[in-house]
Design a protein around this motif. Sequence first.
Motif, PDB file in Angstrom:
ATOM      1  N   UNK A   1       9.815  28.577  24.243  1.00 28.49           N
ATOM      2  CA  UNK A   1      10.438  28.242  25.521  1.00 28.49           C
ATOM      3  C   UNK A   1      11.491  29.271  25.892  1.00 28.49           C
ATOM      4  N   UNK A   2      12.259  29.717  24.901  1.00 26.52           N
ATOM      5  CA  UNK A   2      13.220  30.794  25.137  1.00 26.52           C
ATOM      6  C   UNK A   2      14.420  30.402  25.966  1.00 26.52           C
ATOM      7  N   UNK A   3      14.849  29.142  25.869  1.00 26.15           N
ATOM      8  CA  UNK A   3      16.025  28.668  26.595  1.00 26.15           C
ATOM      9  C   UNK A   3      17.117  28.259  25.613  1.00 26.15           C
ATOM     10  N   UNK A   4      18.383  28.194  26.074  1.00 24.41           N
ATOM     11  CA  UNK A   4      19.458  27.721  25.191  1.00 24.41           C
ATOM     12  C   UNK A   4      19.183  26.301  24.711  1.00 24.41           C
ATOM     13  N   UNK A   5      19.584  26.008  23.474  1.00 26.61           N
ATOM     14  CA  UNK A   5      19.395  24.682  22.897  1.00 26.61           C
ATOM     15  C   UNK A   5      20.758  24.119  22.506  1.00 26.61           C
ATOM     16  N   UNK A   6      21.067  22.940  23.053  1.00 26.63           N
ATOM     17  CA  UNK A   6      22.245  22.182  22.635  1.00 26.63           C
ATOM     18  C   UNK A   6      21.723  20.881  22.038  1.00 26.63           C
TER      19      UNK A   6
ATOM     20  N   UNK B   1       0.831  -1.200   0.000  1.00 27.04           N
ATOM     21  CA  UNK B   1       0.000   0.000   0.000  1.00 27.04           C
ATOM     22  C   UNK B   1       0.861   1.244   0.000  1.00 27.04           C
ATOM     23  N   UNK B   2       0.287   2.356   0.419  1.00 29.03           N
ATOM     24  CA  UNK B   2       0.978   3.647   0.435  1.00 29.03           C
ATOM     25  C   UNK B   2       1.253   4.052   1.878  1.00 29.03           C
ATOM     26  N   UNK B   3       2.481   4.484   2.134  1.00 24.27           N
ATOM     27  CA  UNK B   3       2.892   4.942   3.460  1.00 24.27           C
ATOM     28  C   UNK B   3       3.288   6.409   3.383  1.00 24.27           C
ATOM     29  N   UNK B   4       2.685   7.240   4.247  1.00 21.96           N
ATOM     30  CA  UNK B   4       3.006   8.673   4.262  1.00 21.96           C
ATOM     31  C   UNK B   4       2.723   9.251   5.641  1.00 21.96           C
ATOM     32  N   UNK B   5       3.625  10.096   6.103  1.00 18.77           N
ATOM     33  CA  UNK B   5       3.406  10.747   7.382  1.00 18.77           C
ATOM     34  C   UNK B   5       4.343  11.911   7.596  1.00 18.77           C
ATOM     35  N   UNK B   6       4.141  12.582   8.711  1.00 17.74           N
ATOM     36  CA  UNK B   6       4.976  13.717   9.110  1.00 17.74           C
ATOM     37  C   UNK B   6       5.445  13.468  10.534  1.00 17.74           C
ATOM     38  N   UNK B   7       6.766  13.608  10.754  1.00 17.74           N
ATOM     39  CA  UNK B   7       7.278  13.570  12.128  1.00 17.74           C
ATOM     40  C   UNK B   7       7.794  14.943  12.508  1.00 17.74           C
ATOM     41  N   UNK B   8       7.417  15.338  13.727  1.00 19.30           N
ATOM     42  CA  UNK B   8       7.746  16.650  14.261  1.00 19.30           C
ATOM     43  C   UNK B   8       8.508  16.459  15.567  1.00 19.30           C
ATOM     44  N   UNK B   9       9.560  17.245  15.773  1.00 21.56           N
ATOM     45  CA  UNK B   9      10.269  17.250  17.051  1.00 21.56           C
ATOM     46  C   UNK B   9       9.917  18.539  17.782  1.00 21.56           C
ATOM     47  N   UNK B  10       9.425  18.381  19.018  1.00 23.54           N
ATOM     48  CA  UNK B  10       9.026  19.519  19.840  1.00 23.54           C
ATOM     49  C   UNK B  10       9.925  19.568  21.072  1.00 23.54           C
ATOM     50  N   UNK B  11      10.529  20.712  21.328  1.00 18.98           N
ATOM     51  CA  UNK B  11      11.439  20.842  22.456  1.00 18.98           C
ATOM     52  C   UNK B  11      10.691  20.774  23.788  1.00 18.98           C
ATOM     53  N   UNK B  12      11.424  20.389  24.832  1.00 24.56           N
ATOM     54  CA  UNK B  12      10.912  20.426  26.199  1.00 24.56           C
ATOM     55  C   UNK B  12      11.680  21.482  26.983  1.00 24.56           C
ATOM     56  N   UNK B  13      11.008  22.168  27.910  1.00 24.24           N
ATOM     57  CA  UNK B  13      11.736  23.135  28.743  1.00 24.24           C
ATOM     58  C   UNK B  13      12.691  22.413  29.701  1.00 24.24           C
ATOM     59  N   UNK B  14      13.659  23.131  30.211  1.00 22.19           N
ATOM     60  CA  UNK B  14      14.667  22.574  31.105  1.00 22.19           C
ATOM     61  C   UNK B  14      14.041  21.742  32.231  1.00 22.19           C
TER      62      UNK B  14
END
Length: 288
Positions: A252-257, A117-130
């Motif tokens: 969130x407004x925090x540093x991201x590493x 069949x057909x496979x389709x999707x979207x993956x999203x990464x959402x940050x978490x606060x400290x």
Amino acid sequence: MKYRSVAAILPSEPIEMGQTMIKQPLPTVRVERIDPFLLLHHFGPYEVTPPFDPLDVGPHPHRGFEPVTFLYQGELRHKDSRGNEGILGSGDVQWMTAGRGIIHSERASRDFLEQGGVLEGVQLWINLPRKDKMVQPDYQNIKSADIPTVEVDGAKVRIKVVAGHFNGTKGPAQTRTELMALQVSIARTGFVQIPLPPGHNAFVYIVNGKVQLNDNWSYDKEHLIQFRLDGEGIALRAEADSEVLLLSGLPIGEPVAQWGPYVMNTQTEIMEAMRDYQMGKMGFYTEY
């Protein structure tokens, strides 16, 4: 309604993920992130011919953020080191909180591989606060039937409210930051105005079709449009049957590493994540 203006137009770029090509509009050289959103991958549509799995993302770790999968077509199997296992069907949403650490895999289900069949999707990464980066991991397998739908413009527009609120309807996803996630299906000529929460960063990703934005320019499929914080909402008018994913979130407004599958606040925390994974502190994944 005063419409928000466009901050950036980001076409999807093809990138390799294992043996598969996927589309990535975020991050790009121009836009590193749209706080709290870190990454968007659009996989498919792939024609799945038994027994080949075009996605087949084997066991890998995560820490410090939430990977979210919106499946538009096909069937995926999720399995992780915390004992969660689930089948994601067409229209379902998988909302995973990696927190202090989890190992998981995402692959086409066995039944789907046998049938094709057909496979389709979207993956999203959402940050978490400290404060939430080291919470216990969590897994939400949200079935399409449990996602409320709001109809607009004589049912030419159908909006699935996955997270947050729209038109008095609340989505089922439990989130650790203030978010809105809407899956907007618009039949040709359908029109909708969508208010955006004050202070939220926001964007739309056109999964397929073609839409006119704010009675102005039109955009084709596989484009991400980021908005400025200068209005009350947006308007969408479909020039062809379209699927649009709308996301907004309080920054969130925090540093991201970030290094690969780990998203923390400092490089020291990244090193700790790598060490903890190697020491087995993110659990143990067994295929069967």
